[in-house]
Design a protein around this motif. Structure first.
Motif, PDB file in Angstrom:
ATOM      1  N   PHE A  45       0.843  -1.199   0.000  1.00  0.00           N
ATOM      2  CA  PHE A  45       0.000   0.000   0.000  1.00  0.00           C
ATOM      3  C   PHE A  45       0.881   1.252   0.000  1.00  0.00           C
ATOM      4  O   PHE A  45       0.698   2.177  -0.805  1.00  0.00           O
ATOM      5  CB  PHE A  45      -0.903  -0.009   1.233  1.00  0.00           C
ATOM      6  CG  PHE A  45      -2.180   0.783   1.089  1.00  0.00           C
ATOM      7  CD1 PHE A  45      -2.197   2.022   0.471  1.00  0.00           C
ATOM      8  CD2 PHE A  45      -3.372   0.292   1.612  1.00  0.00           C
ATOM      9  CE1 PHE A  45      -3.380   2.754   0.348  1.00  0.00           C
ATOM     10  CE2 PHE A  45      -4.557   1.015   1.505  1.00  0.00           C
ATOM     11  CZ  PHE A  45      -4.552   2.249   0.863  1.00  0.00           C
ATOM     12  N   GLN A  46       1.863   1.258   0.887  1.00  0.00           N
ATOM     13  CA  GLN A  46       2.752   2.408   1.001  1.00  0.00           C
ATOM     14  C   GLN A  46       3.519   2.642  -0.288  1.00  0.00           C
ATOM     15  O   GLN A  46       3.681   3.791  -0.741  1.00  0.00           O
ATOM     16  CB  GLN A  46       3.735   2.196   2.153  1.00  0.00           C
ATOM     17  CG  GLN A  46       4.664   3.368   2.412  1.00  0.00           C
ATOM     18  CD  GLN A  46       3.937   4.583   2.955  1.00  0.00           C
ATOM     19  OE1 GLN A  46       3.439   4.544   4.078  1.00  0.00           O
ATOM     20  NE2 GLN A  46       3.850   5.641   2.172  1.00  0.00           N
ATOM     21  N   SER A  47       3.984   1.580  -0.914  1.00  0.00           N
ATOM     22  CA  SER A  47       4.768   1.733  -2.141  1.00  0.00           C
ATOM     23  C   SER A  47       3.917   2.213  -3.307  1.00  0.00           C
ATOM     24  O   SER A  47       4.394   2.943  -4.178  1.00  0.00           O
ATOM     25  CB  SER A  47       5.445   0.402  -2.504  1.00  0.00           C
ATOM     26  OG  SER A  47       4.496  -0.584  -2.847  1.00  0.00           O
ATOM     27  N   LEU A  48       2.641   1.833  -3.333  1.00  0.00           N
ATOM     28  CA  LEU A  48       1.754   2.267  -4.423  1.00  0.00           C
ATOM     29  C   LEU A  48       1.391   3.748  -4.299  1.00  0.00           C
ATOM     30  O   LEU A  48       1.198   4.429  -5.306  1.00  0.00           O
ATOM     31  CB  LEU A  48       0.479   1.417  -4.429  1.00  0.00           C
ATOM     32  CG  LEU A  48       0.646  -0.047  -4.827  1.00  0.00           C
ATOM     33  CD1 LEU A  48      -0.652  -0.809  -4.643  1.00  0.00           C
ATOM     34  CD2 LEU A  48       1.120  -0.158  -6.274  1.00  0.00           C
ATOM     35  N   ILE A  49       1.316   4.237  -3.088  1.00  0.00           N
ATOM     36  CA  ILE A  49       1.028   5.658  -2.885  1.00  0.00           C
ATOM     37  C   ILE A  49       2.314   6.474  -2.998  1.00  0.00           C
ATOM     38  O   ILE A  49       2.348   7.563  -3.569  1.00  0.00           O
ATOM     39  CB  ILE A  49       0.360   5.893  -1.510  1.00  0.00           C
ATOM     40  CG1 ILE A  49      -0.935   5.086  -1.414  1.00  0.00           C
ATOM     41  CG2 ILE A  49       0.080   7.386  -1.306  1.00  0.00           C
ATOM     42  CD1 ILE A  49      -1.942   5.374  -2.500  1.00  0.00           C
ATOM     43  N   GLY A  50       3.393   5.899  -2.469  1.00  0.00           N
ATOM     44  CA  GLY A  50       4.700   6.549  -2.574  1.00  0.00           C
ATOM     45  C   GLY A  50       4.702   7.941  -1.974  1.00  0.00           C
ATOM     46  O   GLY A  50       4.138   8.171  -0.900  1.00  0.00           O
ATOM     47  N   ASN A  51       5.306   8.861  -2.681  1.00  0.00           N
ATOM     48  CA  ASN A  51       5.404  10.251  -2.222  1.00  0.00           C
ATOM     49  C   ASN A  51       4.417  11.160  -2.934  1.00  0.00           C
ATOM     50  O   ASN A  51       4.658  12.362  -3.051  1.00  0.00           O
ATOM     51  CB  ASN A  51       6.833  10.762  -2.421  1.00  0.00           C
ATOM     52  CG  ASN A  51       7.847   9.993  -1.597  1.00  0.00           C
ATOM     53  OD1 ASN A  51       7.593   9.692  -0.434  1.00  0.00           O
ATOM     54  ND2 ASN A  51       8.983   9.671  -2.195  1.00  0.00           N
ATOM     55  N   ASP A  52       3.328  10.568  -3.413  1.00  0.00           N
ATOM     56  CA  ASP A  52       2.315  11.361  -4.113  1.00  0.00           C
ATOM     57  C   ASP A  52       1.718  12.389  -3.153  1.00  0.00           C
ATOM     58  O   ASP A  52       1.046  12.039  -2.180  1.00  0.00           O
ATOM     59  CB  ASP A  52       1.212  10.440  -4.644  1.00  0.00           C
ATOM     60  CG  ASP A  52       0.316  11.130  -5.660  1.00  0.00           C
ATOM     61  OD1 ASP A  52       0.118  12.354  -5.535  1.00  0.00           O
ATOM     62  OD2 ASP A  52      -0.186  10.442  -6.565  1.00  0.00           O
TER      63      ASP A  52
END
Length: 257
Positions: A45-52
């Motif tokens: 989940f965290q990687s898919l949202i990233g720093n967006d």
């Protein structure tokens, strides 16, 4: 989609779900909460949202130390509070003089009701007390239907999260080098058994990764994976640090004591 190549095939449905939540939040400007996620799902989940910068993502499971957590995805301008998470803590007592109850007994009783595992967060058992962190939408169902564990009669009451007891579980951290991130190699290194014993355990369905039986000895592990080996307990891969000059992977892992 190109994004799938970075993840396991069996993780694609979860990836699709997260991407649909992302689109929903972006278009409707609403918060979206998930069911309880294991550490691997939290990492995805965290990687898919990233720093967006359009989004704010937060995880919480009932206390600061819980392993399984819900996620809330919100527009960047919204604040996310712990009270926003739809989590209920159910508390029960049982007579320790007459019966011994373990984590697996409670989990088994919960799953026997036909409720999905994702609706249940952490389970804390100790000193005659059981505490469950559950999704608020099933709290009443659990209260009225989970009336016994082993031979103990159970009566649940809802308590504030602030009254959660600390788990007696302790994780011991280790660092080592492994020649491969294959499941059989990891079981050998983590649990201190022979390669042959590791292979046999996997083939006999004694090994679980993220609570699912894995029979493929060549299964490649990832950061955030949780393992269990029958008779040897649980462990988790905390971090893949990098590679040595001899092309071995340096890993940090924890063992539940």
């Amino acid at each position: 989609m190109e994004i799938y190549q970075h993840f396991r095939k069996e993780e694609q449905p979860f990836i699709d779900q997260v991407l649909s939540w992302k689109e929903l939040v972006e278009k409707q400007f609403l918060q979206k909460s998930s069911d309880f996620l294991d550490p691997r799902e939290q990492k995805i989940f965290q990687s898919l949202i990233g720093n967006d910068e359009q989004f704010k993502l937060s995880f919480f499971g009932g206390t600061a130390e819980t392993e399984r957590k819900q996620a809330i995805l919100a527009p960047y301008y919204e604040s996310i509070e712990q009270t926003d998470f739809p989590i209920v803590m159910l508390h029960a007592v049982y007579p320790t003089k007459f019966i011994t109850i373990e984590h697996r007994d409670v989990l088994g009783a919960f799953l026997s009701l036909g409720v999905q595992r994702k609706k249940l967060g952490d389970i804390v058992v100790g000193d005659g007390i059981i505490q469950l962190f559950v999704s608020s939408d099933i709290a009443s169902f659990i209260t009225f239907n989970l009336t016994s564990v082993k031979k103990a009669t159970i009566e649940w009451i809802e308590k504030p999260l602030e009254e959660a007891i600390l788990s007696s579980e302790t994780w011991q951290s280790h660092m080592t080098f492994v020649s491969s991130l294959r499941l059989d190699i990891m079981m050998k290194e983590i649990y201190g058994i022979s390669r042959q014993s590791a292979v046999q355990a996997i083939q006999k369905k004694f090994v679980k990764v993220n609570f699912r039986i894995v029979e493929d000895i060549a299964f490649v592990v990832e950061e955030g994976d949780i393992f269990s080996l029958r008779g040897k307990g649980r462990s988790r891969l905390k971090e893949i640090v990098g590679a040595s000059k001899k092309n071995k992977a340096q890993i940090n892992y924890d063992i539940l004591k």
